[in-house]
Design an enzyme around this catalytic site. Structure first.
Site, mmCIF file in Angstrom:
data_model
loop_
_atom_site.group_PDB
_atom_site.id
_atom_site.type_symbol
_atom_site.label_atom_id
_atom_site.label_comp_id
_atom_site.label_asym_id
_atom_site.label_seq_id
_atom_site.Cartn_x
_atom_site.Cartn_y
_atom_site.Cartn_z
ATOM 1 N N ARG A 1 2.893 2.488 -3.225
ATOM 2 C CA ARG A 1 3.983 1.501 -2.829
ATOM 3 C C ARG A 1 4.756 1.101 -3.432
ATOM 4 O O ARG A 1 5.890 -0.242 -3.903
ATOM 5 C CB ARG A 1 2.384 -0.287 -3.033
ATOM 6 C CG ARG A 1 1.835 -0.394 -1.869
ATOM 7 C CD ARG A 1 2.409 0.493 -0.147
ATOM 8 N NE ARG A 1 0.970 0.088 0.665
ATOM 9 C CZ ARG A 1 0.673 1.216 0.763
ATOM 10 N NH1 ARG A 1 0.230 2.487 0.559
ATOM 11 N NH2 ARG A 1 -1.330 1.119 1.112
ATOM 12 N N SER B 1 -1.242 -5.925 4.251
ATOM 13 C CA SER B 1 -1.328 -6.700 2.761
ATOM 14 C C SER B 1 -0.095 -6.264 2.133
ATOM 15 O O SER B 1 0.791 -6.378 2.106
ATOM 16 C CB SER B 1 -1.868 -4.818 1.492
ATOM 17 O OG SER B 1 -3.116 -3.696 2.917
ATOM 18 N N GLU C 1 3.144 -7.402 -2.553
ATOM 19 C CA GLU C 1 2.919 -5.505 -2.267
ATOM 20 C C GLU C 1 4.039 -6.061 -0.858
ATOM 21 O O GLU C 1 5.623 -5.108 -0.488
ATOM 22 C CB GLU C 1 2.170 -5.296 -0.993
ATOM 23 C CG GLU C 1 2.429 -3.946 -0.341
ATOM 24 C CD GLU C 1 2.278 -3.208 0.509
ATOM 25 O OE1 GLU C 1 2.116 -3.854 1.110
ATOM 26 O OE2 GLU C 1 0.502 -2.936 0.714
HETATM 27 N N1 EPU Z 1 -12.794 -5.967 1.052
HETATM 28 C C1 EPU Z 1 -13.893 -6.804 1.128
HETATM 29 N N2 EPU Z 1 -13.267 -7.927 1.697
HETATM 30 C C2 EPU Z 1 -11.959 -7.757 2.186
HETATM 31 C C3 EPU Z 1 -11.296 -6.737 1.762
HETATM 32 C C4 EPU Z 1 -11.542 -5.863 1.973
HETATM 33 O O1 EPU Z 1 -14.836 -7.119 0.369
HETATM 34 O O2 EPU Z 1 -11.806 -9.397 3.008
HETATM 35 C C5 EPU Z 1 -13.035 -4.553 -0.296
HETATM 36 C C6 EPU Z 1 -14.234 -3.834 0.636
HETATM 37 O O3 EPU Z 1 -15.547 -3.481 -0.248
HETATM 38 C C7 EPU Z 1 -14.150 -2.411 1.576
HETATM 39 C C8 EPU Z 1 -12.496 -2.749 0.098
HETATM 40 O O4 EPU Z 1 -11.960 -3.496 0.021
HETATM 41 O O5 EPU Z 1 -14.083 -1.068 1.379
HETATM 42 C C9 EPU Z 1 -11.174 -2.133 1.125
HETATM 43 O O6 EPU Z 1 -11.062 -1.947 2.202
HETATM 44 P P1 EPU Z 1 -9.688 -1.627 3.481
HETATM 45 O O7 EPU Z 1 -10.525 -0.220 3.900
HETATM 46 O O8 EPU Z 1 -9.149 -2.116 4.328
HETATM 47 O O9 EPU Z 1 -8.730 -0.740 2.479
HETATM 48 P P2 EPU Z 1 -7.094 -1.620 1.265
HETATM 49 O O10 EPU Z 1 -7.761 -1.840 0.154
HETATM 50 O O11 EPU Z 1 -7.524 -3.746 1.371
HETATM 51 C C10 EPU Z 1 -5.654 -0.473 1.594
HETATM 52 C C11 EPU Z 1 -4.062 -0.306 1.969
HETATM 53 C C12 EPU Z 1 -3.916 -0.293 3.489
HETATM 54 C C13 EPU Z 1 -4.800 0.542 4.431
HETATM 55 C C14 EPU Z 1 -5.684 1.392 3.739
HETATM 56 C C15 EPU Z 1 -6.627 2.115 4.239
HETATM 57 C C16 EPU Z 1 -2.771 -1.760 0.240
HETATM 58 C C17 EPU Z 1 -2.533 -2.752 -0.551
HETATM 59 N N3 EPU Z 1 -3.870 -1.230 1.377
HETATM 60 O O12 EPU Z 1 -6.298 -1.327 1.863
HETATM 61 O O13 EPU Z 1 -2.689 -0.310 3.478
HETATM 62 O O14 EPU Z 1 -4.356 0.171 5.628
HETATM 63 O O15 EPU Z 1 -5.984 1.076 2.279
HETATM 64 O O16 EPU Z 1 -6.343 3.096 4.046
HETATM 65 O O17 EPU Z 1 -3.116 -0.552 -0.469
HETATM 66 C C18 EPU Z 1 -0.836 -2.095 4.154
HETATM 67 O O18 EPU Z 1 -0.031 -1.431 2.925
HETATM 68 O O19 EPU Z 1 0.023 -2.797 4.530
HETATM 69 C C19 EPU Z 1 -2.311 -1.551 4.564
HETATM 70 C C20 EPU Z 1 -2.660 -2.338 5.443
#
Ligand code: EPU
Length: 336
Positions: free
Chosen positions: A162, A236, A332
């Site tokens: 990012r 995010s 971000e």
């Molecule tokens: N989780 C929780 N609670 C929550 C949210 C997430 O416990 O409320 C934990 C879960 O264990 C889940 C893990 O976090 O398995 C990861 O969550 P998720 O797969 O939703 O992905 P993320 O890490 O929260 C990132 C990117 C997203 C992208 C997804 C999928 C960043 C900051 N965000 O989110 O990107 O779509 O992975 O690859 O790296 C964005 O940048 O705006 C964005 C949406």
């Protein structure tokens, strides 16, 4: 191109915040950008799809330049790949849909990311194991200080998680006009993320192509992330922090269920959504803002929130995650 005065930016940012721009111009071509630079000598702020932005004030002194340069063209048609040149104002997901109709692979995992093509390199957008840098060739930009055309190749952009030069030393200095991407004619699909494999299985698909992967990503995103046309948000809000392995081990002793993704150089990525949820913020509303019920990492505008209110909420979250885990979350989203 024409200058406008006293424009509401509400429909130009996905948080739906009602900031005002005293000076505003919409550009649809490189010559429009040059015409603006001839007529305006003050500071300029570029606005694309406004999907990674938290507007906390009105803009009186700067010119807000809305980039609406469109067009998608194939500029190199090779045996295995095609290079495409895309206007910075093209809506990112429209480009993904176009690539599917052309049977060109590489963008399918990045389906439904809000925002425009010109904004994509700035934060090296990424999702489900793919980042913009994986398909990026170069971009064309105009230097705001003197109107000079400048090309940035992939290595010039210093892409990171990012992150790019456009968030650092080149911040605010260029208007990105076109982005050149390399797409594959015999796509290798990437379904390394369990969520994609699981969704494809639920869809009854055993031999996915790029269309099916795109549809799976659309389903996952739609189930977890709020539609900005209904609930204002910027995806995010924070980056997922990357911490040293030793710090992670200490945390795991206290929080055995902590979620983690190993990184290079003895570092570990911890999902910020998990940290925020553990602090009790998930689905919690504070005034007109709060954290989305399905994904704690997404801050939302329930209607009528101000940018300052959302910012104050982000600061509360940073403080409580720091107090509980000793980790300082970094936004971000671009807060201005
Ligand atoms: N989780 C929780 N609670 C929550 C949210 C997430 O416990 O409320 C934990 C879960 O264990 C889940 C893990 O976090 O398995 C990861 O969550 P998720 O797969 O939703 O992905 P993320 O890490 O929260 C990132 C990117 C997203 C992208 C997804 C999928 C960043 C900051 N965000 O989110 O990107 O779509 O992975 O690859 O790296 C964005 O940048 O705006 C964005 C949406």
């Amino acid at each position: 191109m024409e200058f406008q005065n006293n424009v509401s930016l509400k429909s130009y940012n996905t948080f739906g915040l009602d900031a005002r721009a005293t000076h505003f111009a919409k550009v649809a071509s490189e010559s429009d950008v040059n015409a603006v630079l001839q007529q305006w000598s003050g500071p300029i702020r570029i606005l694309g799809g406004g999907s990674n932005l938290l507007l906390t004030r009105d803009f009186e002194d700067e010119l807000i330049l809305h980039n609406a340069i469109t067009g998608i063209e194939i500029i190199e048609d090779l045996a295995e790949e095609a290079h495409i040149r895309v206007g910075a104002g093209v809506v990112w997901h429209d480009l993904v849909l176009w690539s599917l109709t052309q049977n060109l692979g590489g963008l399918e995992n990045l389906s439904l990311i809000p925002g425009t093509v010109g904004a994509a390199p700035i934060q090296n957008i990424g999702a489900y194991g793919v980042e913009l840098k994986d398909v990026f060739v170069r971009l064309e930009a105009i230097r705001l200080s003197d109107g000079a055309p400048v090309i940035f190749h992939a290595t010039d952009c210093a892409f990171g998680y990012r992150d790019s030069i456009f968030k650092r030393s080149a911040k605010g200095q260029y208007c990105i006009t076109r982005v050149i991407l390399r797409l594959s004619k015999s796509p290798q699909i990437n379904i390394s993320y369990g969520a994609i494999r699981q969704t494809l299985a639920e869809m009854g698909i055993t031999q996915p192509g790029i269309r099916e992967v795109s549809e799976a990503v659309v389903r996952i995103r739609s189930s977890k992330l709020p539609d900005p046309t209904k609930i204002g948000n910027s995806g995010s809000f924070f980056k997922n922090p990357i911490i040293p392995q030793t710090q992670f081990e200490t945390l795991r002793e206290r929080f055995p269920n902590i979620v983690s993704y190993p990184q290079a150089e003895n570092r570990v990525k911890v999902p910020a959504g998990w940290l925020i949820e553990q602090c009790g913020w998930k689905g919690k509303r504070v005034g007109n803002t709060g954290c989305y019920a399905q994904q704690a990492l997404v801050l939302v505008n329930h209607g009528g929130a101000t940018g300052a209110e959302v910012k104050a909420h982000a600061e509360r979250i940073i403080e409580s995650v720091r107090a509980t885990f000793g980790i300082t979350l970094e936004p971000e989203v671009n807060i201005i």
